[in-house]
Design a protein around this motif. Structure first.
Motif, PDB file in Angstrom:
ATOM      1  N   ARG A 104      30.699  52.678  36.514  1.00  0.00           N
ATOM      2  CA  ARG A 104      32.202  53.364  36.527  1.00  0.00           C
ATOM      3  C   ARG A 104      32.489  53.431  34.875  1.00  0.00           C
ATOM      4  O   ARG A 104      32.486  52.267  34.490  1.00  0.00           O
ATOM      5  CB  ARG A 104      32.808  52.841  37.598  1.00  0.00           C
TER       6      ARG A 104
ATOM      7  N   GLN B  17      37.757  44.068  47.490  1.00  0.00           N
ATOM      8  CA  GLN B  17      38.261  44.864  46.627  1.00  0.00           C
ATOM      9  C   GLN B  17      39.748  45.269  47.244  1.00  0.00           C
ATOM     10  O   GLN B  17      40.691  45.381  46.340  1.00  0.00           O
ATOM     11  CB  GLN B  17      37.726  46.337  46.509  1.00  0.00           C
TER      12      GLN B  17
ATOM     13  N   TYR C  33      33.318  55.386  48.755  1.00  0.00           N
ATOM     14  CA  TYR C  33      32.686  55.025  47.715  1.00  0.00           C
ATOM     15  C   TYR C  33      31.463  54.786  47.887  1.00  0.00           C
ATOM     16  O   TYR C  33      30.306  55.268  47.222  1.00  0.00           O
ATOM     17  CB  TYR C  33      33.332  53.707  47.317  1.00  0.00           C
TER      18      TYR C  33
ATOM     19  N   ASP D  23      27.521  42.134  43.951  1.00  0.00           N
ATOM     20  CA  ASP D  23      28.704  42.866  44.631  1.00  0.00           C
ATOM     21  C   ASP D  23      28.228  44.192  45.333  1.00  0.00           C
ATOM     22  O   ASP D  23      28.924  44.642  46.313  1.00  0.00           O
ATOM     23  CB  ASP D  23      30.031  43.080  43.761  1.00  0.00           C
ATOM     24  N   GLN D  24      27.165  44.739  44.875  1.00  0.00           N
ATOM     25  CA  GLN D  24      26.599  45.850  45.226  1.00  0.00           C
ATOM     26  C   GLN D  24      25.702  45.901  46.374  1.00  0.00           C
ATOM     27  O   GLN D  24      25.347  46.983  47.084  1.00  0.00           O
ATOM     28  CB  GLN D  24      26.086  46.703  43.852  1.00  0.00           C
TER      29      GLN D  24
ATOM     30  N   LYS E  82      34.006  36.202  39.678  1.00  0.00           N
ATOM     31  CA  LYS E  82      33.503  37.408  39.220  1.00  0.00           C
ATOM     32  C   LYS E  82      34.247  37.626  37.959  1.00  0.00           C
ATOM     33  O   LYS E  82      35.402  37.786  37.793  1.00  0.00           O
ATOM     34  CB  LYS E  82      33.573  38.664  40.325  1.00  0.00           C
TER      35      LYS E  82
HETATM   36 MG    MG Z   1      32.487  47.492  41.111  1.00  0.00          MG
END
Ligand code: MG
Ligand code: ATP
Length: 337
Positions: free
Chosen positions: A9, A112, A137, A158-159, A205
């Motif tokens: 991003r 998040q 998302y 995290d993905q 993180k």
């Molecule tokens: Mg992210």
């Protein structure tokens, strides 16, 4: 040759977490895979839509960071998400076949939501303050990946839940519409040896929103002052007190950025020979040694923004050719015009 897609991003400059968590794998994989990397500007809107003033700057900064770190437009397609509208069409089609519980249960979105204060207290209302696009998302991300029929997605830890949703969406599409021979692959994530770099504040993180980053563009003084602020073993008060590397984030960083000396550092920290001040100074130098060549290239690249724009335009054209052929097949499989 297997195909890779991954994206970032454009929310500002890249930090060490992006580098060791994903970007170093991207650079490595350019030689053995067909690689497509996307600056996913629509994804930046999921959390940052209220202020888009700096979006164009951030897109160029992201491109500069990638190229400086070794992404090569001769080897990889470097594209801008919003320049390839097929991502949006596939996202819309996927959104029709994605059950909302898949999204609401997603642990990364939950984390998040908590970090950004989008939680409403009681459990079943958890994501009520989250916008529709933000909840989607992983659906948009699935479109980013599958529009190129990518097999592998190199990302940070995290993905991983998002890539799992991507596989589920691919499977569901194949089940619903796959009988005429068209099938999406079920992409696998690929992690580095440091899938989640902690922040300089000791948080799990490194993340821009947590303000605990060392950026690829940081100068030597900034790097040293960021490292100086890092938390060490609270029981090692005086220089010669014995330390416990296992509770020290500076030691974790030595493992990542100074592997050669890590055994020696562990020994001399435990024995009390090594003080935190020297240990940090050494770490700062090792990080700087890694970032110095990136910084130099980055300065050259940002001085010619029109070159960056051209690379993104060319890459997006090449990406669109692949994406539009996928969409033709998808529309046919779904009996759309
Ligand atoms: Mg992210
Ligand atoms: P930030 O939280 O700093 O804004 P981000 O996670 O939102 O960063 P993304 O564009 O979502 O940035 O992520 C880009 C890639 O970098 C992803 O593959 C992500 O997993 C990886 N990444 C980001 N931060 C870290 C980290 N601290 N350690 C390892 N990988 C990371």
């Amino acid at each position: 040759m297997a195909r890779i897609f991954s994206g970032m991003r454009p929310t500002g400059r890249l930090h060490l977490g992006h580098l060791v968590g994903a970007l170093e794998n991207w650079v490595r994989f350019q030689d053995s895979y067909e690689t497509i990397f996307g600056i996913v500007d629509w994804h930046a809107l999921t959390t940052g839509y209220s202020n888009t003033t700096d979006l164009q700057t951030h897109i160029r900064e992201t491109a500069a960071d990638w190229l400086a770190a070794g992404i090569d437009p001769q080897k990889s397609i470097i594209m801008l998400q919003s320049a390839v509208k097929e991502h949006a069409e596939l996202h819309l089609l996927f959104s029709m076949i994605t059950p909302t519980p898949w999204l609401i249960r997603n642990p990364t979105l939950k984390e998040q939501a908590k970090d950004l204060g989008l939680v409403d207290g009681s459990d079943d209302q958890e994501m009520t303050k989250m916008d529709y696009g933000h909840l989607g998302y992983p659906v948009l991300q699935s479109a980013d990946i599958l529009v190129y029929k990518a097999d592998i997605v190199p990302v940070g830890e995290d993905q991983v839940p998002h890539i799992e949703i991507c596989r589920e969406i691919a499977r569901r599409f194949n089940f619903l519409f796959g009988e005429r021979g068209f099938r999406f692959p079920e992409p696998q994530h690929k992690l580095t040896q440091t899938p989640r770099l902690p922040g300089t504040d000791g948080n799990m993180k490194m993340s821009k929103s947590l303000n605990n980053c060392i950026y690829l563009a940081d100068d030597p003084d900034t790097i040293q002052s960021q490292v100086k602020k890092m938390v060490t073993d609270p029981k090692k008060v005086r220089k010669n007190d014995p330390g416990r590397p296992e509770v020290c984030s500076v030691f974790t960083y030595h493992g990542v950025f100074n592997a050669q000396e890590v055994a020696e550092i562990e020994k001399t920290c435990r024995s009390g020979e090594l003080g935190c001040v020297d240990c940090k100074k050494n770490l700062g130098e090792k990080i700087d040694r890694k970032l110095a060549p990136i910084r130099t290239r980055r300065n050259e690249l940002t001085s010619e923004p029109q070159n960056l724009d051209k690379i993104l335009l060319d890459g997006s054209d090449r990406a669109r050719a692949i994406a539009s052929s996928t969409l033709k097949q998808v529309r046919k499989a779904m009996n759309l015009g």
